[in-house]
Design a protein around this motif. Structure first.
Motif, PDB file in Angstrom:
ATOM      1  N   GLY A  49       0.829  -1.209   0.000  1.00 23.89           N
ATOM      2  CA  GLY A  49       0.000   0.000   0.000  1.00 23.89           C
ATOM      3  C   GLY A  49       0.856   1.248   0.000  1.00 23.89           C
ATOM      4  N   ALA A  50       1.936   1.238   0.767  1.00 18.51           N
ATOM      5  CA  ALA A  50       2.802   2.422   0.846  1.00 18.51           C
ATOM      6  C   ALA A  50       3.567   2.637  -0.454  1.00 18.51           C
ATOM      7  CB  ALA A  50       3.777   2.276   2.016  1.00 18.51           C
ATOM      8  N   CYS A  51       4.185   1.591  -0.968  1.00 18.53           N
ATOM      9  CA  CYS A  51       5.029   1.774  -2.165  1.00 18.53           C
ATOM     10  C   CYS A  51       4.201   2.082  -3.410  1.00 18.53           C
ATOM     11  CB  CYS A  51       5.924   0.558  -2.388  1.00 18.53           C
ATOM     12  SG  CYS A  51       7.229   0.447  -1.149  1.00 18.53           S
ATOM     13  N   ALA A  52       2.958   1.554  -3.444  1.00 19.41           N
ATOM     14  CA  ALA A  52       2.116   1.820  -4.615  1.00 19.41           C
ATOM     15  C   ALA A  52       1.723   3.292  -4.679  1.00 19.41           C
ATOM     16  CB  ALA A  52       0.864   0.948  -4.569  1.00 19.41           C
ATOM     17  N   ALA A  53       1.818   3.986  -3.556  1.00 25.48           N
ATOM     18  CA  ALA A  53       1.475   5.408  -3.541  1.00 25.48           C
ATOM     19  C   ALA A  53       2.675   6.273  -3.961  1.00 25.48           C
ATOM     20  CB  ALA A  53       1.000   5.810  -2.145  1.00 25.48           C
ATOM     21  N   LEU A  54       3.792   5.632  -4.232  1.00 24.92           N
ATOM     22  CA  LEU A  54       4.994   6.372  -4.640  1.00 24.92           C
ATOM     23  C   LEU A  54       5.193   6.280  -6.149  1.00 24.92           C
ATOM     24  CD1 LEU A  54       7.559   5.201  -1.907  1.00 24.92           C
ATOM     25  CD2 LEU A  54       6.081   7.233  -1.891  1.00 24.92           C
ATOM     26  N   ARG A  55       6.002   7.182  -6.679  1.00 29.68           N
ATOM     27  CA  ARG A  55       6.389   7.108  -8.087  1.00 29.68           C
ATOM     28  C   ARG A  55       7.697   6.320  -8.186  1.00 29.68           C
ATOM     29  NH1 ARG A  55       6.059  13.428  -9.204  1.00 29.68           N
ATOM     30  NH2 ARG A  55       8.312  13.128  -9.122  1.00 29.68           N
ATOM     31  N   PRO A  56       8.009   5.801  -9.375  1.00 29.66           N
ATOM     32  CA  PRO A  56       9.278   5.065  -9.513  1.00 29.66           C
ATOM     33  C   PRO A  56      10.493   5.904  -9.136  1.00 29.66           C
ATOM     34  CG  PRO A  56       7.867   4.672 -11.422  1.00 29.66           C
ATOM     35  CD  PRO A  56       7.174   5.718 -10.586  1.00 29.66           C
ATOM     36  N   ASP A  57      10.427   7.222  -9.340  1.00 30.86           N
ATOM     37  CA  ASP A  57      11.611   8.043  -9.041  1.00 30.86           C
ATOM     38  C   ASP A  57      11.625   8.531  -7.583  1.00 30.86           C
ATOM     39  OD1 ASP A  57       9.456   9.793  -9.420  1.00 30.86           O
ATOM     40  OD2 ASP A  57      10.754  11.410 -10.147  1.00 30.86           O
ATOM     41  N   ASP A  58      10.646   8.165  -6.789  1.00 31.08           N
ATOM     42  CA  ASP A  58      10.688   8.494  -5.354  1.00 31.08           C
ATOM     43  C   ASP A  58      11.659   7.552  -4.649  1.00 31.08           C
ATOM     44  OD1 ASP A  58       8.770  10.520  -5.543  1.00 31.08           O
ATOM     45  OD2 ASP A  58       7.101   9.130  -5.201  1.00 31.08           O
ATOM     46  N   GLU A 214      -4.036   5.067   0.785  1.00 29.66           N
ATOM     47  CA  GLU A 214      -4.622   6.414   0.883  1.00 29.66           C
ATOM     48  C   GLU A 214      -3.828   7.306   1.822  1.00 29.66           C
ATOM     49  OE1 GLU A 214      -8.764   5.648   1.657  1.00 29.66           O
ATOM     50  OE2 GLU A 214      -8.917   4.732  -0.343  1.00 29.66           O
ATOM     51  N   ALA A 215      -3.407   6.754   2.951  1.00 31.81           N
ATOM     52  CA  ALA A 215      -2.647   7.571   3.914  1.00 31.81           C
ATOM     53  C   ALA A 215      -1.319   8.026   3.308  1.00 31.81           C
ATOM     54  CB  ALA A 215      -2.397   6.768   5.196  1.00 31.81           C
ATOM     55  N   VAL A 216      -0.641   7.130   2.619  1.00 31.28           N
ATOM     56  CA  VAL A 216       0.659   7.506   2.030  1.00 31.28           C
ATOM     57  C   VAL A 216       0.439   8.447   0.846  1.00 31.28           C
ATOM     58  CG1 VAL A 216       2.777   6.650   0.948  1.00 31.28           C
ATOM     59  CG2 VAL A 216       1.787   5.415   2.884  1.00 31.28           C
ATOM     60  N   SER A 217      -0.635   8.223   0.099  1.00 33.05           N
ATOM     61  CA  SER A 217      -0.918   9.141  -1.023  1.00 33.05           C
ATOM     62  C   SER A 217      -1.114  10.566  -0.504  1.00 33.05           C
ATOM     63  CB  SER A 217      -2.189   8.710  -1.782  1.00 33.05           C
ATOM     64  OG  SER A 217      -1.992   7.457  -2.368  1.00 33.05           O
ATOM     65  N   PRO A 229       7.073  16.995   6.118  1.00 34.83           N
ATOM     66  CA  PRO A 229       6.980  15.560   6.393  1.00 34.83           C
ATOM     67  C   PRO A 229       5.657  15.143   7.043  1.00 34.83           C
ATOM     68  CG  PRO A 229       8.265  16.645   8.090  1.00 34.83           C
ATOM     69  CD  PRO A 229       7.924  17.708   7.085  1.00 34.83           C
ATOM     70  N   SER A 230       5.393  13.836   6.971  1.00 33.21           N
ATOM     71  CA  SER A 230       4.237  13.226   7.648  1.00 33.21           C
ATOM     72  C   SER A 230       4.694  11.924   8.284  1.00 33.21           C
ATOM     73  CB  SER A 230       3.117  12.885   6.659  1.00 33.21           C
ATOM     74  OG  SER A 230       2.712  13.999   5.932  1.00 33.21           O
ATOM     75  N   PHE A 231       3.894  11.482   9.248  1.00 31.18           N
ATOM     76  CA  PHE A 231       4.204  10.252   9.981  1.00 31.18           C
ATOM     77  C   PHE A 231       2.975   9.339   9.928  1.00 31.18           C
ATOM     78  CE2 PHE A 231       4.520   7.520  13.663  1.00 31.18           C
ATOM     79  CZ  PHE A 231       5.892   7.358  13.924  1.00 31.18           C
ATOM     80  N   ILE A 232       3.196   8.076   9.596  1.00 29.23           N
ATOM     81  CA  ILE A 232       2.090   7.114   9.524  1.00 29.23           C
ATOM     82  C   ILE A 232       2.445   5.900  10.372  1.00 29.23           C
ATOM     83  CG2 ILE A 232       0.812   5.562   7.984  1.00 29.23           C
ATOM     84  CD1 ILE A 232       1.477   7.754   5.772  1.00 29.23           C
ATOM     85  N   ASP A 233       1.579   5.607  11.332  1.00 35.23           N
ATOM     86  CA  ASP A 233       1.787   4.448  12.201  1.00 35.23           C
ATOM     87  C   ASP A 233       0.889   3.325  11.688  1.00 35.23           C
ATOM     88  OD1 ASP A 233       2.482   2.811  14.271  1.00 35.23           O
ATOM     89  OD2 ASP A 233       1.218   3.790  15.765  1.00 35.23           O
ATOM     90  N   SER A 234       1.495   2.354  11.040  1.00 34.91           N
ATOM     91  CA  SER A 234       0.735   1.313  10.346  1.00 34.91           C
ATOM     92  C   SER A 234       0.744   0.031  11.178  1.00 34.91           C
ATOM     93  CB  SER A 234       1.382   1.082   8.976  1.00 34.91           C
ATOM     94  OG  SER A 234       0.583   0.273   8.168  1.00 34.91           O
ATOM     95  N   GLU A 235      -0.423  -0.293  11.718  1.00 33.60           N
ATOM     96  CA  GLU A 235      -0.495  -1.414  12.654  1.00 33.60           C
ATOM     97  C   GLU A 235      -0.701  -2.740  11.926  1.00 33.60           C
ATOM     98  OE1 GLU A 235      -3.740  -1.400  15.423  1.00 33.60           O
ATOM     99  OE2 GLU A 235      -2.641  -2.665  16.823  1.00 33.60           O
ATOM    100  N   THR A 236       0.238  -3.658  12.122  1.00 33.48           N
ATOM    101  CA  THR A 236       0.188  -4.923  11.419  1.00 33.48           C
ATOM    102  C   THR A 236       0.771  -6.026  12.305  1.00 33.48           C
ATOM    103  OG1 THR A 236       0.818  -6.006   9.332  1.00 33.48           O
ATOM    104  CG2 THR A 236       2.365  -4.378  10.191  1.00 33.48           C
ATOM    105  N   TYR A 237       1.183  -7.123  11.704  1.00 39.38           N
ATOM    106  CA  TYR A 237       1.675  -8.250  12.509  1.00 39.38           C
ATOM    107  C   TYR A 237       2.492  -9.162  11.610  1.00 39.38           C
ATOM    108  CZ  TYR A 237       1.297 -11.548  16.445  1.00 39.38           C
ATOM    109  OH  TYR A 237       1.547 -12.347  17.537  1.00 39.38           O
ATOM    110  N   ARG A 238       3.578  -9.712  12.182  1.00 35.82           N
ATOM    111  CA  ARG A 238       4.306 -10.725  11.399  1.00 35.82           C
ATOM    112  C   ARG A 238       3.926 -12.106  11.903  1.00 35.82           C
ATOM    113  NH1 ARG A 238       8.219 -11.328  15.477  1.00 35.82           N
ATOM    114  NH2 ARG A 238       9.290  -9.417  16.058  1.00 35.82           N
ATOM    115  N   TRP A 239       3.616 -12.979  10.982  1.00 39.23           N
ATOM    116  CA  TRP A 239       3.132 -14.305  11.369  1.00 39.23           C
ATOM    117  C   TRP A 239       4.240 -15.162  11.943  1.00 39.23           C
ATOM    118  CZ3 TRP A 239      -0.611 -16.338   6.979  1.00 39.23           C
ATOM    119  CH2 TRP A 239      -1.680 -15.448   6.859  1.00 39.23           C
ATOM    120  N   TYR A 240       5.448 -14.953  11.436  1.00 43.86           N
ATOM    121  CA  TYR A 240       6.562 -15.785  11.884  1.00 43.86           C
ATOM    122  C   TYR A 240       7.254 -15.120  13.072  1.00 43.86           C
ATOM    123  CZ  TYR A 240       6.320 -18.820   7.762  1.00 43.86           C
ATOM    124  OH  TYR A 240       5.918 -19.721   6.815  1.00 43.86           O
TER     125      TYR A 240
END
Ligand SMILES: Cc1ncc(C[n+]2csc(CCOP(=O)(O)OP(=O)(O)O)c2C)c(N)n1
Ligand SMILES: [Mg+2]
Length: 332
Positions: A49-58, A214-217, A229-240
């Protein structure tokens, strides 16, 4: 129909990351892969989600758990897989390995084995953007465990002071190795720290790929306008567990199961089908294609030649630094 092609691309990328990680896990446990692995299975929506909101040159920098982030930003799966095997044609010619995959041609300034080390690198990149007067942005991923590290706080301060086009994305998977948040962080809500530096800060559901996108966009639009700048706290989990040697059995079973039920890929699959963007069979086809892609990448990576010993001294410094011209006029 919603933005169908974007949704399908987000789905494909998450599936690609999942297959990459699963393949790496299988290769490692079969004794084929050297080195070490920190798998990001479960965190795909934040990476993609984050990287898709970026351009290739970002620009983007990642962490020791960086396979998903770098694939999402566009590193070739083949180059990444070959890098894990230590092959000469790997993304970093076998000098990076799992924890340091980089590809400057796609703005990937590197995964990084040192916690919070991507922050000064991206803040520097953001300063260069400002000096060159382009409208690129720089995004830094870091784990929740990096939140107490000095470089992050220095980076937030400098980015705010100079109004740099920076996006700070915290991959909050709740643990630093096996240490939970309340044992390493003074306040529960880190968003307040970021706000304390003066920048807008939001929490997002990091297992919802559209919410992250949307948040990163929004942060990217702001950064490109010169608003800082902006700060995004993305709550997730690693299964392993923390790494390949850690079965992760120290976490409560119910906690792991709860988060597995929030699988970002299964969840987005349901959304796509509900909105008639694609049928289950189409999504199965994407899954099969990505599984096949990974199989081929693994076979090729295993057979790639290893670099000669003499290559150990290549790619260590940029040539201009070694050139006499570059040091003319430099005073120490
Ligand atoms: C500066 C520094 N200190 C300590 C370590 C050892 N270390 C490796 S991973 C890790 C925990 C990182 O936790 P977090 O930032 O939450 O990332 P996660 O592993 O959960 O993705 C630590 C302490 C390190 N690599 N670098
Ligand atoms: Mg963590």
């Amino acid at each position: 129909m919603e933005n169908g092609s974007l949704w399908m691309e987000l789905f494909r990328l998450m599936v690609r990351v999942r297959h990459f990680e699963q393949t790496a896990f299988e290769l490692y446990t079969a004794g084929k892969l050297p080195g070490f692995l920190h798998l990001s299975i479960g965190q795909e929506a934040t990476s993609v989600g984050a990287c898709a909101a970026l351009r290739p040159d970002d620009y983007m920098a990642s962490t020791h758990r960086g396979h998903g982030d770098t694939i999402a930003k566009g590193v070739s799966v083949q180059a990444a897989m070959t890098e894990l095997f230590g092959g000469a044609s790997g993304a970093c010619h076998a000098k990076g390995g799992s924890m340091h995959i980089a590809d400057f041609s796609r703005g990937i300034l590197g995964a990084n084995g040192i916690i919070a080390a991507g922050v000064p690198i991206t803040v520097g990149a953001a300063l260069s953007i400002k000096q060159r007067r382009t409208d690129q942005v720089a995004l830094c991923f870091f784990g929740d465990g990096a939140t107490g590290c000095g470089p992050l706080h220095e980076g937030m301060n400098m980015a705010m002071l100079w109004k740099l086009p920076m996006i700070f994305v915290r991959q909050n998977n709740h643990y630093a190795e096996s240490t939970p948040r309340h044992e390493y962080q003074g306040i529960p809500d880190v968003v307040r720290w970021a706000e304390g530096y003066g920048m807008p800060a939001v929490k997002v559901d990091g297992n919802d790929v559209l919410a992250v996108y949307e948040a990163v966009s929004r942060a990217a639009v702001r950064a490109r306008r010169g608003e800082g700048p902006s700060f995004i706290d993305s709550e997730t989990y690693r299964w392993y567990g923390h790494n390949i040697g850690d079965p992760g059995t120290w976490r409560p079973k119910e906690e792991v199961e709860t988060w597995k039920a929030r699988d970002p890929i299964a969840r987005f699959r349901r959304v796509i089908i509900e909105h008639n963007v694609a049928a289950g069979a189409d999504l199965d086809a994407v899954d099969a294609e990505e599984a096949q892609r990974m199989k081929q990448a693994a076979v090729q990576a295993e057979n790639e030649p290893k670099p000669p010993v003499a290559a150990a001294l290549e790619d260590l410094y940029s040539d201009p630094v070694l050139g006499a011209q570059a040091i003319q006029g430099v005073r120490c």
